[in-house]
Design a protein around this motif. Structure first.
Motif, PDB file in Angstrom:
ATOM      1  N   CYS A  80       1.334  -9.291  -0.932  1.00 58.82           N
ATOM      2  CA  CYS A  80       2.610  -8.765  -1.410  1.00 58.82           C
ATOM      3  C   CYS A  80       3.045  -9.560  -2.632  1.00 58.82           C
ATOM      4  N   GLY A  81       3.420  -8.867  -3.695  1.00 54.65           N
ATOM      5  CA  GLY A  81       3.833  -9.534  -4.918  1.00 54.65           C
ATOM      6  C   GLY A  81       5.153 -10.248  -4.800  1.00 54.65           C
TER       7      GLY A  81
ATOM      8  N   LEU B 173      -1.656  -8.258   2.869  1.00 55.94           N
ATOM      9  CA  LEU B 173      -1.472  -6.852   3.203  1.00 55.94           C
ATOM     10  C   LEU B 173      -2.591  -6.411   4.143  1.00 55.94           C
ATOM     11  N   MET B 174      -2.280  -6.310   5.423  1.00 52.35           N
ATOM     12  CA  MET B 174      -3.256  -5.903   6.424  1.00 52.35           C
ATOM     13  C   MET B 174      -3.179  -4.385   6.555  1.00 52.35           C
TER      14      MET B 174
ATOM     15  N   ILE C 225      -9.791 -10.347   6.129  1.00 47.07           N
ATOM     16  CA  ILE C 225     -10.322  -9.207   5.382  1.00 47.07           C
ATOM     17  C   ILE C 225      -9.160  -8.432   4.779  1.00 47.07           C
ATOM     18  N   LEU C 226      -9.147  -8.328   3.454  1.00 47.05           N
ATOM     19  CA  LEU C 226      -8.031  -7.680   2.766  1.00 47.05           C
ATOM     20  C   LEU C 226      -8.488  -6.525   1.883  1.00 47.05           C
TER      21      LEU C 226
ATOM     22  N   CYS D 295       9.113  -4.808   0.769  1.00 45.06           N
ATOM     23  CA  CYS D 295       8.379  -5.271  -0.407  1.00 45.06           C
ATOM     24  C   CYS D 295       6.871  -5.173  -0.189  1.00 45.06           C
ATOM     25  N   CYS D 296       6.416  -5.340   1.069  1.00 40.31           N
ATOM     26  CA  CYS D 296       4.982  -5.231   1.355  1.00 40.31           C
ATOM     27  C   CYS D 296       4.497  -3.804   1.148  1.00 40.31           C
ATOM     28  N   TYR D 297       5.294  -2.821   1.582  1.00 44.87           N
ATOM     29  CA  TYR D 297       4.904  -1.425   1.408  1.00 44.87           C
ATOM     30  C   TYR D 297       4.894  -1.049  -0.065  1.00 44.87           C
TER      31      TYR D 297
END
Length: 384
Positions: A31-32, A38-39, A261-262, A18-20
């Motif tokens: 991540c939604g 999200l690093m 930091i994003l 889901c993060c990708y």
């Protein structure tokens, strides 16, 4: 040079799917689905990769190591074994790796540096190395350890890593009926990855060679990274990529929300420009105000729209000067293009000629060696 064959597996994703999926949106910061930050990799523009929890992008940094076919299998007690090996790069998006160092040691002996004579390892390429085990003084298990330093580069930035590999050479007494043999196995030998390479039952001296390659697992070596000065502030302290940045003394919208930091490129732009929260292109806005709180436009214009950048690289907080007028860190002047590693208590002054006019003081909050929070205090604070 050799081409990587299909027997080697490609990079494994380290975050949830889901993060990708969420990271496909360039503006996404969390991540939604699972809500995890999200690093992104420093080269996300090219690799679209996410970092694992230890700051490594497996799309950019996916090395493999093997003992090549043709390795000498006969070893006598008191002799030596030369192991022809290969290091390969499995990046699927044409990201090169740079092998910056190679060391070997036997048992618990000192590390000895091996001479490579090359550095760049393109995606899909493997290159040879040779390691000699020359302290075979008795029959039985003979431990050999390798330490490989590697770098991933993107524009002016570089992330450094170190990996270890462990081999076990089983040497039998030359007086045995069977003749001397060598077993070569990796760290997971007890889990089915041990490969047995045997010689003939012949008492005559002969050169015997293996007919198959032996893959050897590479394991991330964080302590060796800090010992070698590849990552971290020193051997005991480091700044993780997910460190929380906290902003104090700023006006409304002049600094991002507290947290890691994003941004897409993993950098924060500091200068006169309006911030993203204010509809601009910057991340941290620094202007000069008078004693009564009024804006000093003349002095503020001496601060460039993008005066300097902040980012975390190789477990260090880095400042890169982008203003032609330069800046000061702890009173020392640095010109455009200079890169400075920041530490607890450092003071950043954008105006070289008037360093006390406006500044940032850093404070690190360290837990078990890891700087989990970095506080940026604006001096003087803006009256609200």
């Amino acid at each position: 040079m050799a081409i990587v064959t299909s027997r080697h597996t490609g990079p494994q994703r380290t975050q949830a799917e889901c993060c990708y999926t969420s990271a496909l949106s360039r503006d996404a910061t969390f991540c939604g689905d699972c809500g995890k930050p999200l690093m992104r990799c420093m080269a996300a523009e090219e690799c679209a990769g996410l970092l694992d929890d230890r700051g490594l992008c497996t799309v950019c940094v996916t090395p493999y190591l093997q003992v090549d076919a043709g390795a000498l299998t006969v070893a006598k007690v008191g002799g030596a074994v030369a192991l022809p090996m290969s290091i390969g790069n499995l990046s699927g998006v044409q990201r090169p790796l740079f092998v910056t160092g190679l060391w070997s040691r036997e048992a618990s002996g000192p590390w000895r540096e091996e001479n490579l004579g090359w550095e760049r390892l393109d995606a899909g390429e493997s290159r040879p190395i040779s390691v000699v085990a020359n302290q075979i003084e008795r029959a039985g298990a003979h431990g050999l350890q390798l330490l490989v330093a590697m770098a991933s580069r993107w524009r002016w930035r570089q992330e450094n890593f170190a990996f270890t590999a462990n081999l076990t050479l089983m040497v039998e007494d030359g007086s045995s009926d069977k003749g001397p043999v060598v077993n070569i196995g990796g760290e997971s030998a007890g889990h089915g990855n041990l490969v047995y390479i045997s010689g003939k039952s012949d008492t005559k001296p002969t050169h015997q060679q293996s007919d198959q390659a032996v893959p050897i697992p590479l394991v991330r070596a964080e302590r060796e990274e800090r010992r070698l000065g590849l990552r971290g502030l020193d051997a005991d302290k480091w700044v993780p990529r997910n460190a929380e940045f906290s902003w104090q003394g700023f006006g409304e919208g002049d600094a991002p929300f507290d947290g890691p930091i994003l941004t897409q490129d993993g950098m924060l732009a500091v200068g006169r420009s309006r911030t993203r929260l204010q509809g601009g292109e910057g991340d941290v806005r620094m202007l000069v105000f008078g004693a009564s709180g009024e804006l000093d436009e003349t002095s503020s214009l001496l601060i460039s729209r993008r005066h300097f950048e902040l980012y975390i690289e190789s477990d260090r907080l880095i400042l890169r000067v982008t203003a032609g007028s330069g800046l000061r860190v702890n009173g020392n002047a640095y010109g455009e293009g200079k890169v400075v590693s920041l530490a607890d208590g450092d003071v950043i002054s954008p105006l070289v000629s008037a360093p006390d006019t406006v500044a940032l003081r850093l404070s690190f909050r360290v837990e078990h060696g890891s700087a989990r929070q970095i506080i940026f205090q604006r001096l003087p604070q803006i009256r609200k």
